[in-house]
Design a protein around this motif. Structure first.
Motif, PDB file in Angstrom:
ATOM      1  N   MET A 110      94.380  95.213  41.618  1.00 52.63           N
ATOM      2  CA  MET A 110      95.722  95.053  42.161  1.00 52.63           C
ATOM      3  C   MET A 110      96.183  93.597  42.086  1.00 52.63           C
ATOM      4  O   MET A 110      97.337  93.323  41.747  1.00 52.63           O
ATOM      5  CB  MET A 110      95.774  95.552  43.604  1.00 52.63           C
ATOM      6  CG  MET A 110      97.153  95.539  44.189  1.00 52.63           C
ATOM      7  SD  MET A 110      98.217  96.556  43.181  1.00 52.63           S
ATOM      8  CE  MET A 110      99.561  96.803  44.247  1.00 52.63           C
ATOM      9  N   ALA A 111      95.314  92.678  42.390  1.00 49.16           N
ATOM     10  CA  ALA A 111      95.679  91.263  42.318  1.00 49.16           C
ATOM     11  C   ALA A 111      95.987  90.860  40.880  1.00 49.16           C
ATOM     12  O   ALA A 111      96.942  90.121  40.619  1.00 49.16           O
ATOM     13  CB  ALA A 111      94.562  90.394  42.883  1.00 49.16           C
ATOM     14  N   ARG A 143      94.774  92.418  51.113  1.00 49.25           N
ATOM     15  CA  ARG A 143      94.137  93.408  50.235  1.00 49.25           C
ATOM     16  C   ARG A 143      92.679  93.623  50.616  1.00 49.25           C
ATOM     17  O   ARG A 143      92.174  94.740  50.596  1.00 49.25           O
ATOM     18  CB  ARG A 143      94.234  92.979  48.773  1.00 49.25           C
ATOM     19  CG  ARG A 143      95.601  93.017  48.177  1.00 49.25           C
ATOM     20  CD  ARG A 143      96.209  94.384  48.146  1.00 49.25           C
ATOM     21  NE  ARG A 143      95.370  95.324  47.409  1.00 49.25           N
ATOM     22  CZ  ARG A 143      95.636  96.604  47.249  1.00 49.25           C
ATOM     23  NH1 ARG A 143      96.725  97.114  47.760  1.00 49.25           N
ATOM     24  NH2 ARG A 143      94.837  97.383  46.581  1.00 49.25           N
ATOM     25  N   SER A 144      91.996  92.550  50.989  1.00 45.64           N
ATOM     26  CA  SER A 144      90.600  92.650  51.403  1.00 45.64           C
ATOM     27  C   SER A 144      90.474  93.475  52.674  1.00 45.64           C
ATOM     28  O   SER A 144      89.595  94.340  52.793  1.00 45.64           O
ATOM     29  CB  SER A 144      90.018  91.253  51.618  1.00 45.64           C
ATOM     30  OG  SER A 144      88.730  91.331  52.162  1.00 45.64           O
ATOM     31  N   ASP A 161      89.193  96.849  43.568  1.00 43.80           N
ATOM     32  CA  ASP A 161      89.744  95.911  44.545  1.00 43.80           C
ATOM     33  C   ASP A 161      90.437  94.736  43.864  1.00 43.80           C
ATOM     34  O   ASP A 161      91.452  94.242  44.336  1.00 43.80           O
ATOM     35  CB  ASP A 161      88.647  95.387  45.471  1.00 43.80           C
ATOM     36  CG  ASP A 161      88.101  96.460  46.392  1.00 43.80           C
ATOM     37  OD1 ASP A 161      88.763  97.507  46.541  1.00 43.80           O
ATOM     38  OD2 ASP A 161      87.007  96.253  46.944  1.00 43.80           O
ATOM     39  N   SER A 206      91.163  97.158  51.860  1.00 43.37           N
ATOM     40  CA  SER A 206      90.035  97.735  51.130  1.00 43.37           C
ATOM     41  C   SER A 206      88.871  98.040  52.074  1.00 43.37           C
ATOM     42  O   SER A 206      88.272  99.113  52.007  1.00 43.37           O
ATOM     43  CB  SER A 206      89.582  96.780  50.029  1.00 43.37           C
ATOM     44  OG  SER A 206      88.442  97.261  49.393  1.00 43.37           O
TER      45      SER A 206
END
Length: 159
Positions: free
Chosen positions: A116-117, A140-141, A113, A144
């Protein structure tokens, strides 16, 4: 025989014990159990405690020897000592995967997770603003979580 060895050997034995207990968990899970039988859990915990106790003693002896050689009142704790101490303090959290099979053995999902950041930060250099970084993290959270819950990502985004 179990308690003999250097801190490195004890760390390897601890690693093997944790891997073995994970394989036991997978085996019990395949036959439909929700947690490891208490007899097996207790045995693994006893071995875990003995290994950590022995490893901590080895590290304390090593640090004491260093203190005497350097003629200081205190020396810095070794990384191994800090690790063994944390594993002792957080025993319940470390071994929780045995009592609840829904808890993963490793944190690979969490690392995926974050990857990507970090990749976006590496390519772009940074986010243009704190708001942009916050929005990226929020999206993104959400994605996910949707993926982990088996939702269709496209439908989740459109809702």
């Amino acid at each position: 025989m179990l308690l003999i060895g250097t801190a490195n050997q004890l760390a390897l034995r601890l690693m093997k014990l944790l891997r073995l207990s994970w394989h036991y968990c997978k085996g019990f899970k395949t036959i439909g159990m929700l947690q490891m039988p208490s007899v097996v859990c207790e045995r693994i915990e006893k071995i875990y405690d003995r290994l950590l106790q022995r490893a901590l003693m080895k590290e304390v002896v090593y640090m004491e020897k260093q203190r005497e050689e350097l003629k200081r009142k205190k020396v810095k704790n070794t990384k191994a000592y800090n690790l063994f101490k944390r594993l002792t303090e957080f025993k319940a959290e470390t071994l929780r995967f045995m009592s609840d099979f829904t808890i993963p053995f490793d944190n690979n999902g969490s690392e995926r997770d974050v990857r990507m950041a970090k990749l976006k930060q590496k390519i772009s250099g940074c986010f243009r603003s704190a708001d942009g970084g916050s929005m990226f993290a929020r999206i993104r959270s959400y994605l996910s979580s949707a993926r982990k819950q088996g939702m269709d990502i496209y439908l989740g985004l459109t809702h």
